[in-house]
Write a protein that holds these residues in place. Structure first.
Motif, short mmCIF file in Angstrom:
data_model
loop_
_atom_site.label_atom_id
_atom_site.label_comp_id
_atom_site.label_asym_id
_atom_site.label_seq_id
_atom_site.Cartn_x
_atom_site.Cartn_y
_atom_site.Cartn_z
N GLY A 1 0.83 -1.18 0.00
CA GLY A 1 0.00 0.00 0.00
C GLY A 1 0.87 1.24 0.00
O GLY A 1 0.82 2.05 0.92
N ALA A 2 1.66 1.40 -1.05
CA ALA A 2 2.70 2.44 -1.08
C ALA A 2 2.14 3.84 -1.14
O ALA A 2 2.82 4.80 -0.77
N GLY A 3 0.90 4.01 -1.62
CA GLY A 3 0.34 5.35 -1.72
C GLY A 3 1.19 6.22 -2.62
O GLY A 3 1.63 5.81 -3.70
N THR A 4 1.45 7.44 -2.19
CA THR A 4 2.26 8.36 -2.99
C THR A 4 3.75 8.22 -2.71
O THR A 4 4.56 8.97 -3.27
N GLY A 5 4.13 7.27 -1.84
CA GLY A 5 5.54 6.92 -1.77
C GLY A 5 6.31 7.27 -0.52
O GLY A 5 7.55 7.24 -0.52
N ARG A 6 5.65 7.52 0.59
CA ARG A 6 6.39 7.92 1.79
C ARG A 6 7.32 6.81 2.26
O ARG A 6 8.50 7.03 2.52
N VAL A 7 6.83 5.58 2.41
CA VAL A 7 7.67 4.47 2.86
C VAL A 7 8.66 4.08 1.77
O VAL A 7 9.83 3.77 2.05
N THR A 8 8.24 4.11 0.53
CA THR A 8 9.12 3.74 -0.58
C THR A 8 10.33 4.64 -0.64
O THR A 8 11.48 4.17 -0.74
N LEU A 9 10.13 5.94 -0.58
CA LEU A 9 11.25 6.88 -0.66
C LEU A 9 12.16 6.75 0.55
O LEU A 9 13.39 6.80 0.43
N MET A 10 11.57 6.60 1.73
CA MET A 10 12.38 6.40 2.94
C MET A 10 13.21 5.14 2.82
O MET A 10 14.38 5.10 3.22
N SER A 11 12.64 4.08 2.26
CA SER A 11 13.35 2.81 2.12
C SER A 11 14.52 2.94 1.15
O SER A 11 15.60 2.38 1.37
N LEU A 12 14.34 3.68 0.07
CA LEU A 12 15.44 3.90 -0.87
C LEU A 12 16.56 4.69 -0.21
O LEU A 12 17.74 4.44 -0.46
N ALA A 13 16.19 5.65 0.64
CA ALA A 13 17.20 6.48 1.29
C ALA A 13 17.92 5.76 2.42
O ALA A 13 19.11 5.96 2.63
N ASN A 14 17.20 4.89 3.14
CA ASN A 14 17.76 4.28 4.35
C ASN A 14 18.42 2.93 4.11
O ASN A 14 19.04 2.38 5.03
N SER A 15 18.26 2.36 2.92
CA SER A 15 18.80 1.03 2.67
C SER A 15 19.53 1.00 1.33
O SER A 15 19.48 1.95 0.55
#
Length: 251
Positions: free
Chosen positions: A54-68
């Protein structure tokens, strides 16, 4: 040989057609901070992949790209929410875009198997009926490797007795001011959540929009019980009242 022509995916009603326009303007900044607080440390420990359900507009997705440094699988069936997500990903450097795959179907139809050691369900579980919620867990388990972790934002524990109203602070975009209000009301065993949005210029309102969602409450212990048949056990050392953290046991 005849060329292979892909059949268009069947269109589905989009529950977020109105909210998609206003979400990032009114809520994204606060939600980004919440996402970092709730899941940032777990995502940083990922060694195989991160699944964003349920990525929505990308809050978790962007954080995941930045943190991992791992691949990220963003599952978002809503066309309206997927539009801003894809636009946001398109603005990233090529090396970051190479690590993220967007899946436009529900997780159960995405065919993901053992792609991640961290899965996040943020702002998702509350919007699923008990039957839909239980149908999600085997797909999450299939997507994770044994020893992987699931982190889900807990839904409300009960139906509110009185209306709960929250005003979203207005935000300025050029000459216009965007605002909103969220009203949660009890309706039997469900919660009716109404979003009222407006755009104004000066003292005049240019337009108003409304979108209503249903939410289903669930206790933490109820979710633990629902996940148990799929080899999930509570993860030790995580005591956040907003998050349920589970670990997938081996076969």
């Amino acid at each position: 040989m005849s060329p292979v022509i892909a059949r268009p995916a069947p269109e589905q009603d989009d529950d977020y057609a109105v909210t998609a326009e206003f979400y990032d303007v009114l809520q994204a900044r606060q939600d980004s901070m919440r996402v970092e607080r709730l899941y940032g440390g777990a995502v940083a420990s990922a060694r195989l992949g991160v699944l964003d359900v349920g990525a929505g507009t990308g809050r978790v997705t962007l954080m995941s790209l930045a943190n991992s440094q791992v691949d990220v699988h963003a599952v978002e069936p809503s066309r309206a929410m997927r539009g801003p997500l894809m636009t946001r990903l398109a603005s990233l450097p090529a090396e970051l875009r190479a690590r993220v795959t967007v899946h436009p179907e529900p997780l159960g139809e995405a065919g993901l198997r053992g792609v991640a050691d961290v899965a996040v369900c943020h702002n998702v579980v509350a919007c699923l009926s008990p039957a839909s919620r239980r149908a999600l867990w085997p797909a999450v388990a299939a997507s994770l490797v044994p020893g992987g972790s699931l982190f889900l934002q807990l839904p409300p524990a009960r139906v509110p007795g009185d209306d709960i109203v929250r005003v979203l602070p207005e935000q300025q975009v050029g000459r216009h001011h965007y605002g909103g209000r969220v009203t949660m009301s009890g309706a039997g065993d469900r919660i009716q959540t109404r979003f009222d949005y407006w755009v104004r210029a000066g003292a005049g309102v240019l337009r108003e929009s409304t979108e209503t969602f249903w939410m289903w409450p669930a206790w933490r212990a109820e979710l633990v019980s629902d996940l148990a048949p799929y080899r999930f056990v509570p993860r030790t050392g995580v005591c956040d009242p907003d998050v349920l953290a589970m670990t997938l046991r081996g076969p």
